[in-house]
Design a protein around this motif. Structure first.
Motif, PDB file in Angstrom:
ATOM      1  N   THR A   1       0.830  -1.206   0.000  1.00  0.00           N
ATOM      2  CA  THR A   1       0.000   0.000   0.000  1.00  0.00           C
ATOM      3  C   THR A   1       0.861   1.252   0.000  1.00  0.00           C
ATOM      4  O   THR A   1       0.595   2.219  -0.733  1.00  0.00           O
ATOM      5  N   LYS A   2       1.893   1.233   0.797  1.00  0.00           N
ATOM      6  CA  LYS A   2       2.802   2.391   0.859  1.00  0.00           C
ATOM      7  C   LYS A   2       3.497   2.601  -0.478  1.00  0.00           C
ATOM      8  O   LYS A   2       3.666   3.741  -0.944  1.00  0.00           O
ATOM      9  N   ALA A   3       3.912   1.513  -1.121  1.00  0.00           N
ATOM     10  CA  ALA A   3       4.567   1.621  -2.425  1.00  0.00           C
ATOM     11  C   ALA A   3       3.604   2.169  -3.476  1.00  0.00           C
ATOM     12  O   ALA A   3       3.984   2.993  -4.320  1.00  0.00           O
TER      13      ALA A   3
ATOM     14  N   GLU B   1       0.996   4.143  -2.938  1.00  0.00           N
ATOM     15  CA  GLU B   1       0.780   5.563  -2.663  1.00  0.00           C
ATOM     16  C   GLU B   1       1.972   6.392  -3.125  1.00  0.00           C
ATOM     17  O   GLU B   1       1.802   7.492  -3.666  1.00  0.00           O
ATOM     18  N   PHE B   2       3.176   5.856  -2.946  1.00  0.00           N
ATOM     19  CA  PHE B   2       4.376   6.549  -3.414  1.00  0.00           C
ATOM     20  C   PHE B   2       4.360   6.669  -4.941  1.00  0.00           C
ATOM     21  O   PHE B   2       4.614   7.746  -5.503  1.00  0.00           O
ATOM     22  N   GLY B   3       4.068   5.551  -5.613  1.00  0.00           N
ATOM     23  CA  GLY B   3       4.047   5.568  -7.070  1.00  0.00           C
ATOM     24  C   GLY B   3       2.969   6.481  -7.626  1.00  0.00           C
ATOM     25  O   GLY B   3       3.165   7.145  -8.650  1.00  0.00           O
ATOM     26  N   MET B   4       1.811   6.526  -6.958  1.00  0.00           N
ATOM     27  CA  MET B   4       0.738   7.406  -7.411  1.00  0.00           C
ATOM     28  C   MET B   4       1.083   8.870  -7.192  1.00  0.00           C
ATOM     29  O   MET B   4       0.749   9.736  -8.009  1.00  0.00           O
ATOM     30  N   GLY B   5       1.767   9.145  -6.101  1.00  0.00           N
ATOM     31  CA  GLY B   5       2.070  10.529  -5.762  1.00  0.00           C
ATOM     32  C   GLY B   5       3.194  11.127  -6.577  1.00  0.00           C
ATOM     33  O   GLY B   5       3.203  12.336  -6.841  1.00  0.00           O
ATOM     34  N   LEU B   6       4.145  10.300  -6.991  1.00  0.00           N
ATOM     35  CA  LEU B   6       5.301  10.800  -7.733  1.00  0.00           C
ATOM     36  C   LEU B   6       4.970  10.785  -9.225  1.00  0.00           C
ATOM     37  O   LEU B   6       4.836   9.739  -9.839  1.00  0.00           O
ATOM     38  N   LYS B   7       4.834  11.969  -9.804  1.00  0.00           N
ATOM     39  CA  LYS B   7       4.380  12.087 -11.193  1.00  0.00           C
ATOM     40  C   LYS B   7       5.527  12.138 -12.199  1.00  0.00           C
ATOM     41  O   LYS B   7       5.302  12.351 -13.386  1.00  0.00           O
ATOM     42  N   SER B   8       6.745  11.969 -11.749  1.00  0.00           N
ATOM     43  CA  SER B   8       7.893  12.047 -12.662  1.00  0.00           C
ATOM     44  C   SER B   8       7.877  10.893 -13.657  1.00  0.00           C
ATOM     45  O   SER B   8       7.291   9.828 -13.411  1.00  0.00           O
ATOM     46  N   LYS B   9       8.558  11.110 -14.767  1.00  0.00           N
ATOM     47  CA  LYS B   9       8.623  10.113 -15.827  1.00  0.00           C
ATOM     48  C   LYS B   9       9.324   8.845 -15.347  1.00  0.00           C
ATOM     49  O   LYS B   9      10.345   8.905 -14.669  1.00  0.00           O
ATOM     50  N   GLY B  10       8.763   7.702 -15.700  1.00  0.00           N
ATOM     51  CA  GLY B  10       9.389   6.420 -15.388  1.00  0.00           C
ATOM     52  C   GLY B  10       8.916   5.786 -14.099  1.00  0.00           C
ATOM     53  O   GLY B  10       9.271   4.636 -13.816  1.00  0.00           O
ATOM     54  N   TYR B  11       8.101   6.495 -13.314  1.00  0.00           N
ATOM     55  CA  TYR B  11       7.671   5.941 -12.035  1.00  0.00           C
ATOM     56  C   TYR B  11       6.346   5.194 -12.184  1.00  0.00           C
ATOM     57  O   TYR B  11       5.383   5.436 -11.466  1.00  0.00           O
TER      58      TYR B  11
ATOM     59  N   LYS C   1       9.911   2.033 -12.082  1.00  0.00           N
ATOM     60  CA  LYS C   1      10.844   2.277 -10.989  1.00  0.00           C
ATOM     61  C   LYS C   1      10.254   1.976  -9.614  1.00  0.00           C
ATOM     62  O   LYS C   1      10.960   2.048  -8.615  1.00  0.00           O
ATOM     63  N   VAL C   2       8.974   1.651  -9.578  1.00  0.00           N
ATOM     64  CA  VAL C   2       8.320   1.372  -8.295  1.00  0.00           C
ATOM     65  C   VAL C   2       7.842  -0.076  -8.300  1.00  0.00           C
ATOM     66  O   VAL C   2       7.148  -0.503  -9.221  1.00  0.00           O
ATOM     67  N   ARG C   3       8.220  -0.825  -7.279  1.00  0.00           N
ATOM     68  CA  ARG C   3       7.758  -2.209  -7.116  1.00  0.00           C
ATOM     69  C   ARG C   3       6.934  -2.301  -5.844  1.00  0.00           C
ATOM     70  O   ARG C   3       7.391  -1.912  -4.771  1.00  0.00           O
ATOM     71  N   ALA C   4       5.723  -2.818  -5.985  1.00  0.00           N
ATOM     72  CA  ALA C   4       4.838  -3.018  -4.839  1.00  0.00           C
ATOM     73  C   ALA C   4       4.693  -4.518  -4.623  1.00  0.00           C
ATOM     74  O   ALA C   4       4.082  -5.215  -5.438  1.00  0.00           O
ATOM     75  N   ASP C   5       5.268  -5.010  -3.544  1.00  0.00           N
ATOM     76  CA  ASP C   5       5.260  -6.451  -3.259  1.00  0.00           C
ATOM     77  C   ASP C   5       4.015  -6.826  -2.448  1.00  0.00           C
ATOM     78  O   ASP C   5       3.818  -6.325  -1.337  1.00  0.00           O
ATOM     79  N   PHE C   6       3.210  -7.715  -3.008  1.00  0.00           N
ATOM     80  CA  PHE C   6       2.053  -8.259  -2.293  1.00  0.00           C
ATOM     81  C   PHE C   6       2.466  -9.589  -1.669  1.00  0.00           C
ATOM     82  O   PHE C   6       2.857 -10.520  -2.367  1.00  0.00           O
TER      83      PHE C   6
END
Length: 778
Positions: free
Chosen positions: A29-31, A33-43, A419-424
């Protein structure tokens, strides 16, 4: 570990507030939220986890809840490109404005059609056109009449021929003799040529007059059309005065419309505007309409073909060819998800490498480009290459470890784009809060699918099943797809007996019926054991034979069953040979376990004497593939029994891997293995001395069936946890294993003493045999 219903704070799930939140995945969940919040290219985000954990549904709900607070993206439209007509222009408007503009344009075109028709059918316009035409006719006739009079005075006239007007000698009608002498004939021919030259000059002047008349007609048509459409365009242009793109489009459209009218130059008898000018080019193709959006869009694509992602051009037949129009551009999910989130499965993309490459190009270029198709079919009369649309979205890929590993290590662009990995995780801690979340999840399914409410005793059984799926007393499975399936099946069985609330008995019935449906092969195997076709002893003793436990999987059904592992030891120096290894019927992990046996034997018995033996191991009557090292302790017990000639209790089955130091290590599927041996023992009759040896570290994984728990509680069946080989030896062989002194020697009467003595004898006998029977020299 049993779940006490009293500890649940509700009577039925109807008392609970259903939840669609992601349960038990704080790291993921934290990952996210981080990926959604960071709008930079590649995320972009890769969600890694096992199938069946409900990732897709959970992420969709998660995104929808949070995306409502994000801005709704613009509408996207395609309009005609007046400069490069095969490259339609893409424009964006505020959400909901696309259809409004399209409707305005539709009304404008309808109004223009009517206004132009009226203007071009007006009497004043007809009179002006007629005056222009009449003026041209009069000028032409005046010049030709003057020449005709001049020619007639000299014996010539003007005659229409297939090649145009010609000067004809009238005297030729009377025959050749009417021309007089040769000199007179020459003079008439010179006169005729002069008149013909004068005629050509007049015709050139007439063509200039016709050209000027056409230009004057175009000016007239433009003036009339401009006067007719001026108010319509001024009104709409004023409405979009603050939007330069639309204002410029309207200006270009006005100029193009006037140009079409002047080019068409209709005659008074032809007044069909649709046939004179192309009004379809002024339509608006609303590609993406976000008027109903409330935040960023979330799109889940389960079939990511090129057309489904990038859109398509529709074509229509025209004779032997096909053609298209910018109003036939259709959007893909990249367009629909633009400004939001697109969720896909990595495995679907990996099966379509061209599609994966196209998606990467779009993410790198940050634009959606719809390329013209390379057609092998009918001739395409015309095609389009729409202008690209800026791409601003997050792609969320769902996959497992293997797909992530494949992409990360074999696709050099992947790590730059995701660049963002969310592990379930497959499991979550089992505590009251998560047990309550289980109940809220079932409440959500009940509400969504109109299931019966679940009593807390039923929920206790579902929670216990969740712990069994997790194979851990202190954890719960996050395979919410399996939990939802159990809830649906329990609801069915509750209905079959008329229960208004699902009970623990209904959940138990669902589990039993599920096992019944999948257990045909298990029954056949059990029959073969009970009938003696497969030798499995559950009482008595045997030297060099131990009941091992194996596991088989049939889809989502896993079951265990016993099988004898036998060992034979004899003189030689080849060490331990496993028949399955020699016949390529085992995996590297099993081979590692076999090699570990040699290491244990050497470390335990050959510190001060050589390790000289031949040993053969096999899974008797087993012809399938062997994977894993969970039988390595059973194999070691069989070797020790064969070397010591001490019998092993056949009422005990064994599972557990062993390391070089003789420590028993954790194995998987411990519950299924125990239950498999229990079923055979119960079928033959429980004697009270039967049971299973398991690793001590597997105690926490025990989530056994109720009938097995009841038998253990009654002393009819046993589960013995052991930490070392020595503990297992004493249980299986009924005598002390023995501890080595400082010289590495074991007390007489212990199992290790007997084994070491036998190994020394084998080494001595081998040496003596070699001395007595030396090899022939080559």
């Amino acid at each position: 570990m049993v779940c006490d219903p009293v500890g649940l704070s509700f009577e039925t799930t109807a008392d609970l507030q259903p939840t669609t939140a992601i349960i038990g995945q704080p790291r993921a969940t934290k990952a996210l939220e981080f990926g959604m919040g960071l709008k930079s290219k590649g995320y972009n985000i890769f969600v890694m986890g096992s199938a069946g954990t409900g990732r897709s549904t959970a992420i969709r709900h998660f995104l929808q809840e949070r995306c409502g607070h994000e801005p709704t993206p613009d509408d996207w439209l395609y309009i005609y490109n007046f400069e490069t007509n095969h490259r339609p222009q893409a424009i964006s408007l505020s959400p909901g404005q696309g259809n409004i503009f399209a409707e305005h344009m539709k009304r404008l075109v309808e109004s223009l059609q009517s206004t132009l028709t009226q203007a071009l059918e007006s009497s004043s316009y007809r009179e002006a056109v007629h005056a222009l035409d009449q003026k041209l006719v009069e000028q032409r006739e005046e010049m030709l009449d003057e020449l005709d009079r001049k020619a007639s005075g000299q014996g010539f006239d003007l005659q229409e021929t297939p090649s145009g007007l010609m000067v004809r000698d009238v005297s030729e009608d009377d025959g050749p003799e009417a021309n007089g002498d040769a000199n007179e004939s020459y003079v008439r021919r010179d006169t005729q040529r002069a008149l013909q030259s004068e005629l050509q000059n007049i015709l050139r002047e007439v063509r200039i007059l016709e050209r000027d008349a056409r230009e004057e007609r175009r000016r007239l048509d433009r003036e009339v059309a401009e006067a007719a459409i001026q108010d319509e365009f001024d009104t709409l242009r004023e409405q979009y005065a603050e939007q330069p793109v639309l204002r410029d489009f309207l200006d270009a459209m006005r100029e193009d419309l006037l140009e079409q009218v002047t080019r068409a130059a209709p005659t008074p008898d032809d007044r069909d505007i649709d046939q004179l000018i192309d009004l379809r080019r002024y339509e608006v193709n609303v590609l993406v309409d976000n008027s109903a959006g409330a935040g960023a869009p979330v799109v889940v694509q389960l079939n990511p073909t090129y057309e489904n992602l990038f859109g398509r051009l529709e074509y229509e037949s025209q004779g032997q060819a096909v053609t298209t129009h910018f109003t036939q551009i259709r959007p893909g999910d990249l367009h629909r998800a633009n400004g939001g989130y697109l969720v896909m499965y990595a495995s679907d993309l990996l099966r379509q490498r061209e599609m994966w490459e196209a998606l990467k190009r779009a993410l790198k270029a940050e634009e959606i480009e719809m390329r013209p198709p390379q057609s092998d079919g009918p001739l395409i009369a015309n095609t389009l290459w729409p202008r690209p649309i800026p791409l601003r979205l997050k792609v969320i890929l769902l996959g497992n470890f293997n797909s992530y590993d494949q992409l990360f290590y074999h696709d050099e662009e992947f790590s730059d784009l995701f660049k963002v990995r969310a592990d379930f995780s497959d499991t979550m801690p089992r505590h009251p809060q998560h047990e309550h979340s289980y109940a809220e999840f079932v409440a959500a399914r009940s509400q969504e699918e109109k299931l019966r409410p679940f009593g807390r005793d039923a929920m206790a059984k579902i929670i216990e099943h969740g712990a069994r799926l997790a194979e851990h007393q202190c954890k719960l499975s996050t395979r919410f797809g399996a939990i939802a399936d159990l809830a649906r099946e329990a609801n069915y069985w509750a209905g079959s007996v008329g229960h208004e609330v699902v009970t623990a008995e209904d959940v138990r019935a669902a589990l039993d019926e599920r096992t019944e449906r999948a257990s045909h092969e298990t029954e056949l195997l059990s029959e073969a054991i009970l009938e003696g076709a497969i030798f499995v002893a559950t009482q008595g003793e045997a030297i060099g034979q131990v009941n091992g436990l194996t596991v088989r999987e049939l889809g989502d059904f896993t079951y265990g069953h016993p099988g004898p592992i036998s060992a034979r030891t004899f003189m030689g120096d080849n060490g331990v040979i496993h028949i399955e290894r020699e016949t390529d019927m085992d995996s590297p992990s099993h081979q590692k376990g076999v090699l570990t046996l040699n290491a244990y034997l050497g470390g335990t018995y050959a510190q001060r004497q050589p390790l000289s033996l031949n040993a053969s191991l096999t899974f008797e009557q087993f012809y399938g593939w062997i994977d894993g090292d969970s039988a390595s302790s059973s194999e070691l017990y069989a070797l020790i029994s064969s070397l010591s000639q001490l019998p092993v209790r056949q009422a005990i089955s064994v599972t557990g891997s062993v390391n070089q130091r003789g420590e028993i290590q954790t194995i998987g599927a411990v519950n299924e293995k125990i239950e498999g041996f229990f079923d055979i023992c119960r079928a033959r009759g429980l004697t009270g001395d039967q049971g299973v040896i398991i690793p001590t570290t597997n105690i926490v994984n025990l989530m056994l069936r109720e009938d097995v728990v009841d038998a253990v509680r009654a002393g009819q069946f046993h589960i013995w946890p052991v930490s070392t080989i020595n503990e297992g030896i004493e249980l299986l062989m009924g005598r002390p294993a023995g501890e080595a002194d400082e010289n590495g020697e074991y007390p007489e009467g212990t199992v290790h003493f007997t084994v070491k003595k036998r190994l020394r004898e084998l080494a001595t006998e081998l040496k003596s045999f070699g001395d007595e029977h030396p090899r022939d020299e080559e």
